[in-house]
Motif scaffolding. Sequence first.
Motif, PDB file in Angstrom:
ATOM      1  N   GLU A 122       1.722   7.449  -6.647  1.00 17.89           N
ATOM      2  CA  GLU A 122       0.897   8.391  -6.878  1.00 17.89           C
ATOM      3  C   GLU A 122       1.643   9.718  -6.475  1.00 17.89           C
ATOM      4  OE1 GLU A 122      -3.051  10.533  -6.918  1.00 17.89           O
ATOM      5  OE2 GLU A 122      -2.687   8.328  -7.152  1.00 17.89           O
ATOM      6  N   ARG A 139      -4.394  -1.839 -11.072  1.00 17.61           N
ATOM      7  CA  ARG A 139      -4.119  -0.602 -10.484  1.00 17.61           C
ATOM      8  C   ARG A 139      -3.075   0.288 -10.756  1.00 17.61           C
ATOM      9  NH1 ARG A 139      -3.621  -0.915  -3.735  1.00 17.61           N
ATOM     10  NH2 ARG A 139      -3.726   1.326  -3.387  1.00 17.61           N
ATOM     11  N   VAL A 140      -2.003  -0.476 -11.154  1.00 13.90           N
ATOM     12  CA  VAL A 140      -0.581   0.340 -11.691  1.00 13.90           C
ATOM     13  C   VAL A 140      -1.421   1.317 -12.767  1.00 13.90           C
ATOM     14  CG1 VAL A 140       1.353   0.379 -12.818  1.00 13.90           C
ATOM     15  CG2 VAL A 140       0.991  -1.512 -11.042  1.00 13.90           C
ATOM     16  N   GLU A 151       0.870  -1.272  -0.131  1.00 15.10           N
ATOM     17  CA  GLU A 151       0.057  -0.018  -0.084  1.00 15.10           C
ATOM     18  C   GLU A 151       0.699   1.193  -0.038  1.00 15.10           C
ATOM     19  OE1 GLU A 151      -3.344   0.213  -0.364  1.00 15.10           O
ATOM     20  OE2 GLU A 151      -2.998  -1.746  -0.843  1.00 15.10           O
ATOM     21  N   PHE A 202       2.141   1.904  -3.682  1.00 14.13           N
ATOM     22  CA  PHE A 202       1.256   2.514  -4.566  1.00 14.13           C
ATOM     23  C   PHE A 202       0.838   4.016  -4.048  1.00 14.13           C
ATOM     24  CE2 PHE A 202      -0.085  -1.950  -5.374  1.00 14.13           C
ATOM     25  CZ  PHE A 202       0.152  -1.892  -6.581  1.00 14.13           C
ATOM     26  N   LEU A 220       2.918  -5.487  -7.848  1.00 11.20           N
ATOM     27  CA  LEU A 220       2.825  -4.634  -9.248  1.00 11.20           C
ATOM     28  C   LEU A 220       2.229  -5.732 -10.327  1.00 11.20           C
ATOM     29  CD1 LEU A 220       6.268  -2.668  -8.849  1.00 11.20           C
ATOM     30  CD2 LEU A 220       3.965  -1.968  -8.502  1.00 11.20           C
TER      31      LEU A 220
END
Length: 473
Positions: A187, A248-249, A180, A183, A242
């Motif tokens: 961002e 999500r990537v 988490e 990610f 990943l």
Amino acid sequence: MVVMAKPQAENLFFGTGFFSLAEDAGFPVPNPKGIPMKTQIELAREGITTEQMQTVADDENMDAAMIRDCVAKGQIVIPNNPFRKGQKVVGIGRGLSTKVNASIGTSSDICDIDMEVRKALAAEQEGADTLMELSAGGDLDAVRRAVLAATTRPVGNVPLYQAFKETTRKYQNPARLDPEYLFDLIEQQLADGLSFMAIHCGINQYTIRRLRKQGFRYGGLASKGGTFMVAWMDMNKKENPLYEQFDRVCGLMKKYDAVLSLGNGIRAGAIHDSHDRAQMAEMIINCELAEIGREMGCQTMVEGPGHVPMDEIAGNIMLEKRMSGHAPYYVLGPIPSDVGAGYDHVTAAIGAANSARHGADLICYITPAEHLALPTEDDVREGVRVTRLAVHIGDLSKYPERRDRDKQAAMARRDMRWDDLQELLLFPEVARSIRDSRRPEVSETCTMCGDFCAMKKGMEVFNQDISGDKISS
């Protein structure tokens, strides 16, 4: 129709490309209408020629519709995070000139932000098309933001570097990396203005098993981020997040219309490991992910190997193009010999020329310090210069119709028009400095031949016979 691909609201951190992923995570959505920002590839598929596509077409002297069609197919990418203003528009991919990337960044031994800024500026001055900020020491946020503020080039990075460095600082154990946090960090870095990222999505348990079954390697592992991810997976007995959460990537990359560069974490670090089963397993996965990513509307390119013998370069590029549907290929080097340390910028230039010739789209430079030390500003300059020369040589073979500059330079040399010649060269200041330091007695000649000049004598014999396009304009 030409439009500018840009966000609907000015919010540096969150932007406007809001997908259900972001909303589910509780991120604020400043765009009151909830309209997601469209990426270059999505706009191209709608038949829209963006301002960035038009700029690429103008720079490359190509038809804008052709650029748009290749963007729509995922064969050209344009790394241009719209939340970072004033950056140069660069097109990478099919039919375009081969581009040069310069990598800079601190290490745990040498960490000087001012020096990294000088290196970034040196790379830009020498003609690098893109930069990668690959710091692994000091205040990583500060270095990244200083480089972004200093250069106009699109900037990329490898988010795993900071993820593992910060985890180690906090827990003294990189295996405690929280996916988490990884990610969230991606961002944050995108919000700072990065336009492309090398993300190691193609490493999975299958590729690790290939390494074990083949008895590891002669040259070990060469990728820092890739190696630490392999170690994380091994110690935690888990899949690469990943790879496991690839959608999500892509969602994060789409949010900032950044280019996803599918990192080559299992690349060979020695020519004797080139195209072993582990490398090929990752290459197949990355090519599949490139296709999935562009279907999702995410700009993607594939990264290529580091150490490759000369006779395998053409085959490597053919495989990437065939398996990925001609996704742009970002080649690291490549280095076709393992004994050139100290001159590996030359070793890599030989590999780069061959790679450009056979279809590579972006080449990461190598400096004289490769395999030995952190590059200096002078190393950066030299690395960019030799790589620019290498890709120019490769492009002369890839695009034989684009050889006019070399023809004009040859005629200027024949005619001993030194000022004209120097302006046609890739490095006019260097050439001028060398000539000025050793002036000949006869101004038309140079001190290499003096009064025994072949060009001067040839013109005396054949001057009246020059005809057609051999006559200088």
